[in-house]
Motif scaffolding. Structure first.
Motif, PDB file in Angstrom:
ATOM      1  N   PRO A 166       0.811  -1.223   0.000  1.00  0.00           N
ATOM      2  CA  PRO A 166       0.000   0.000   0.000  1.00  0.00           C
ATOM      3  C   PRO A 166       0.843   1.272   0.000  1.00  0.00           C
ATOM      4  N   LYS A 167       1.971   1.231   0.675  1.00  0.00           N
ATOM      5  CA  LYS A 167       2.820   2.422   0.743  1.00  0.00           C
ATOM      6  C   LYS A 167       3.387   2.750  -0.646  1.00  0.00           C
ATOM      7  N   ALA A 168       3.878   1.714  -1.345  1.00  0.00           N
ATOM      8  CA  ALA A 168       4.415   1.924  -2.686  1.00  0.00           C
ATOM      9  C   ALA A 168       3.311   2.349  -3.648  1.00  0.00           C
ATOM     10  N   MET A 169       2.114   1.772  -3.485  1.00  0.00           N
ATOM     11  CA  MET A 169       0.997   2.114  -4.349  1.00  0.00           C
ATOM     12  C   MET A 169       0.610   3.583  -4.166  1.00  0.00           C
ATOM     13  N   ALA A 170       0.523   4.030  -2.913  1.00  0.00           N
ATOM     14  CA  ALA A 170       0.166   5.425  -2.655  1.00  0.00           C
ATOM     15  C   ALA A 170       1.227   6.358  -3.207  1.00  0.00           C
ATOM     16  N   LYS A 171       2.480   5.985  -3.036  1.00  0.00           N
ATOM     17  CA  LYS A 171       3.573   6.815  -3.535  1.00  0.00           C
ATOM     18  C   LYS A 171       3.500   6.929  -5.057  1.00  0.00           C
ATOM     19  N   ASP A 172       3.211   5.812  -5.717  1.00  0.00           N
ATOM     20  CA  ASP A 172       3.119   5.798  -7.167  1.00  0.00           C
ATOM     21  C   ASP A 172       1.934   6.630  -7.647  1.00  0.00           C
ATOM     22  N   MET A 173       0.800   6.520  -6.963  1.00  0.00           N
ATOM     23  CA  MET A 173      -0.392   7.261  -7.377  1.00  0.00           C
ATOM     24  C   MET A 173      -0.262   8.757  -7.109  1.00  0.00           C
TER      25      MET A 173
END
Length: 177
Positions: free
Chosen positions: A75-82
């Motif tokens: 989730p952390k990487a996903m939020a950073k990417d988004m």
């Protein structure tokens, strides 16, 4: 491949010398080398054939897609990417003086600065909480006493200790409709 040391190789060589004989030993080693080379080439051909079959059926592409999708399980990487560059510094000077865009950029830059200050304050509070120094009790804070209730059915004895519940904020007014 098995881990064969120098002593094991020496024992294998002596046994082969005794069983095969000194005259036929070089021929046997040559045949063994040729057979090992054939097995390796067959293994390489098999590996190449499997890779070609995976490419033809689209499994390689699917594997790449799954690896790309794997970053969205964090989730952390996903939020950073988004979020992308949303959290980058906003420079209001890039926009025309007096424009609505510049006013919005100035508000966002001020909000970012305030957020950074809050984060720094929270980190400082957290560091103070986790430090080994004992905190001083405030003058208006009174420790709450536990309540003792008699209970004859309790398995641990006739008295139970009940901790008081958190009363919540003191200066909150009830909502009126």
């Amino acid at each position: 491949m098995p881990d064969i040391g120098m002593m094991e190789m020496l024992v294998i060589g002596i046994v082969a010398l005794i069983v095969v004989g000194p005259k036929d030993l070089p021929k046997m080693f040559r045949k063994l080398g040729q057979m090992t080379g054939r097995v390796r080439s067959m293994a390489k051909e098999f590996s190449n054939a499997m890779n070609d079959a995976a490419d033809e059926t689209g499994m390689s592409q699917m594997n790449r897609d799954l690896k790309a999708a794997a970053k969205f399980t964090n989730p952390k990487a996903m939020a950073k990417d988004m979020m992308g560059d949303v959290m980058d510094d906003i420079d209001p000077s890039k926009f025309e003086e007096g424009s609505a865009t510049r006013a919005i950029a100035e508000k966002k830059a001020a909000a970012q600065a305030e957020t950074r200050e809050r984060i720094a304050a929270m980190k400082a509070e957290r560091a103070a909480e986790t430090s080994d120094e004992p905190e001083e009790a405030s003058a208006d804070a009174t420790p709450e006493e536990p309540t003792f209730v008699a209970d004859a059915d309790a398995p641990e004895g006739p008295v139970k200790v009940i901790q008081p519940a958190d009363p919540g904020p003191a200066n909150v007014e009830p909502e009126r409709s």
